[in-house]
Scaffold this active site. Structure first.
Site, PDB file in Angstrom:
ATOM      1  N   LYS A   1      -4.218   2.125   4.918  1.00  0.00           N
ATOM      2  CA  LYS A   1      -3.049   2.690   4.917  1.00  0.00           C
ATOM      3  C   LYS A   1      -2.283   2.471   3.668  1.00  0.00           C
ATOM      4  O   LYS A   1      -2.835   1.942   2.586  1.00  0.00           O
ATOM      5  CB  LYS A   1      -2.191   1.930   6.143  1.00  0.00           C
ATOM      6  CG  LYS A   1      -2.105   0.396   5.868  1.00  0.00           C
ATOM      7  CD  LYS A   1      -1.018  -0.171   4.970  1.00  0.00           C
ATOM      8  CE  LYS A   1      -0.944  -1.512   4.335  1.00  0.00           C
ATOM      9  NZ  LYS A   1      -0.334  -1.949   3.531  1.00  0.00           N
ATOM     10  N   PRO A  10     -10.933  -0.920  -0.956  1.00  0.00           N
ATOM     11  CA  PRO A  10     -11.036  -1.975  -1.765  1.00  0.00           C
ATOM     12  C   PRO A  10     -10.339  -3.148  -1.484  1.00  0.00           C
ATOM     13  O   PRO A  10      -9.473  -3.102  -0.490  1.00  0.00           O
ATOM     14  CB  PRO A  10     -10.134  -1.362  -3.311  1.00  0.00           C
ATOM     15  CG  PRO A  10     -10.317   0.278  -2.959  1.00  0.00           C
ATOM     16  CD  PRO A  10     -10.346   0.443  -1.509  1.00  0.00           C
ATOM     17  N   GLY A  45      -3.637  -4.024  -1.086  1.00  0.00           N
ATOM     18  CA  GLY A  45      -2.482  -3.638  -0.430  1.00  0.00           C
ATOM     19  C   GLY A  45      -2.868  -2.374   0.444  1.00  0.00           C
ATOM     20  O   GLY A  45      -1.799  -1.783   0.860  1.00  0.00           O
ATOM     21  N   SER A  80      -7.413  -5.606   7.754  1.00  0.00           N
ATOM     22  CA  SER A  80      -6.522  -5.529   8.932  1.00  0.00           C
ATOM     23  C   SER A  80      -7.343  -4.368   9.793  1.00  0.00           C
ATOM     24  O   SER A  80      -7.161  -4.343  10.875  1.00  0.00           O
ATOM     25  CB  SER A  80      -5.199  -5.200   8.604  1.00  0.00           C
ATOM     26  OG  SER A  80      -4.831  -6.353   8.034  1.00  0.00           O
ATOM     27  N   ASP A 122      -0.491  -6.459   9.403  1.00  0.00           N
ATOM     28  CA  ASP A 122      -0.608  -5.114   9.603  1.00  0.00           C
ATOM     29  C   ASP A 122      -1.400  -4.535  10.567  1.00  0.00           C
ATOM     30  O   ASP A 122      -1.362  -3.244  11.042  1.00  0.00           O
ATOM     31  CB  ASP A 122      -1.648  -4.580   8.297  1.00  0.00           C
ATOM     32  CG  ASP A 122      -0.734  -4.790   7.191  1.00  0.00           C
ATOM     33  OD1 ASP A 122       0.365  -5.112   7.047  1.00  0.00           O
ATOM     34  OD2 ASP A 122      -1.465  -4.674   6.052  1.00  0.00           O
TER      35      ASP A 122
END
Length: 280
Positions: free
Chosen positions: A8, A93, A97, A102, A135
């Site tokens: 995401k 990766p 972020g 998650s 998340d």
């Protein structure tokens, strides 16, 4: 069974006040992208819970992977015991972020719930997901895009955007804990994001507060000039660009063509070409 776990991005991310539970209230737009991990997962009868994971040894080190945490919480919540074998092809990766850990956890949680004939309904699944990470409720929701509040668990569906994006991954990684601590130490103006996602994204309308804590380097600024919208995702360290400018627009910015070729392939800033995900 084989499952996919999409990454995401955050289109806009505001970090609000620190809560009594130690977390922060957030305001953001989550949006799935095409980049994904591939996971093969099997379940076998067992008198106690046992999880074996391969393929992510360099990613997780000696700690407990969030996939294992998800399955152990699922077992505790449902009373079901089993052995699970997981093999993962890791493409998202680490510490970027992009929500890789998650998303992996959400994918195996959904797989377990499906395999055992849905013992957890949507609300219970979301509540369990929040115990894994902020998340994870978005990833278990099945939404392609959503505006999120609270820790990230209060979700309002959004129409997903379409098109390509480029991800830029600097070699240096950012610590999420130190990123929040840096923001807590700042005197910041309270703002709000637009009510909905717009196909005409502007950084002024959809900023990421973590860029206050980690200003862009000269190299990243030069890359940003190529895009209509360019931002850090989550607390970093990945940046992404949407809406590459036309040749006419580029002529009005600094001439960076030679330099951009360097940084697209420079080992310290890796480029990943990708797309905004929309379920068929």
């Amino acid at each position: 069974m084989r499952i996919t776990a999409n990454a995401k991005i955050n289109i806009g991310l505001l970090v609000k006040n620190k809560r009594m539970d130690g977390y922060h209230d957030l305001e953001t737009f989550f949006h799935k992208i095409g980049l994904c991990d591939y996971i093969d997962i099997d379940f076998y009868p067992s008198k106690e819970i046992f999880v074996c994971i391969s393929g992510n040894e360099s990613y997780i080190g000696s700690g407990m992977d969030l996939m294992e945490k998800a399955l152990r919480l699922f077992s505790s919540q449902t009373g079901l015991t089993f052995t699970s074998e997981i093999r993962i092809e890791k493409n998202i990766p680490f510490k970027a972020g992009l929500g890789g850990g998650s998303s992996d956890a959400a994918a195996v949680l959904l797989a377990a719930n499906s395999f055992f004939s849905f013992p957890l309904k949507a609300d219970a699944l979301s509540s369990l997901a929040l115990q894994i990470g902020s998340d994870v409720p978005f990833f278990v929701s099945g939404l392609d895009a959503a505006k999120a509040f609270g820790r990230g668990e209060i979700l309002f569906p959004e129409s997903p955007l379409e098109g390509k994006l480029d991800i830029y991954l600097p070699e240096a990684r950012i610590s999420t804990g130190s990123a929040f601590a840096s923001l807590d130490a700042m005197d910041r103006t309270k703002t709000a994001l637009p009510s909905h996602l717009s196909s005409r994204l502007q950084h002024e309308a959809y900023p990421n507060d973590f860029e206050l804590a980690f200003p862009r380097t000269t190299e990243i600024e030069r890359i940003a000039e190529r895009y209509s919208y360019f931002s850090l995702s989550g607390s970093g360290s990945a940046y992404f660009g949407i809406g590459e400018k036309t040749e006419a627009e580029k002529r009005h910015t600094k001439s960076i063509e030679n330099e951009i070729e360097l940084y697209q392939w420079h080992e310290k800033i890796k480029k990943i070409e990708n797309f905004l995900f929309k379920s068929q």
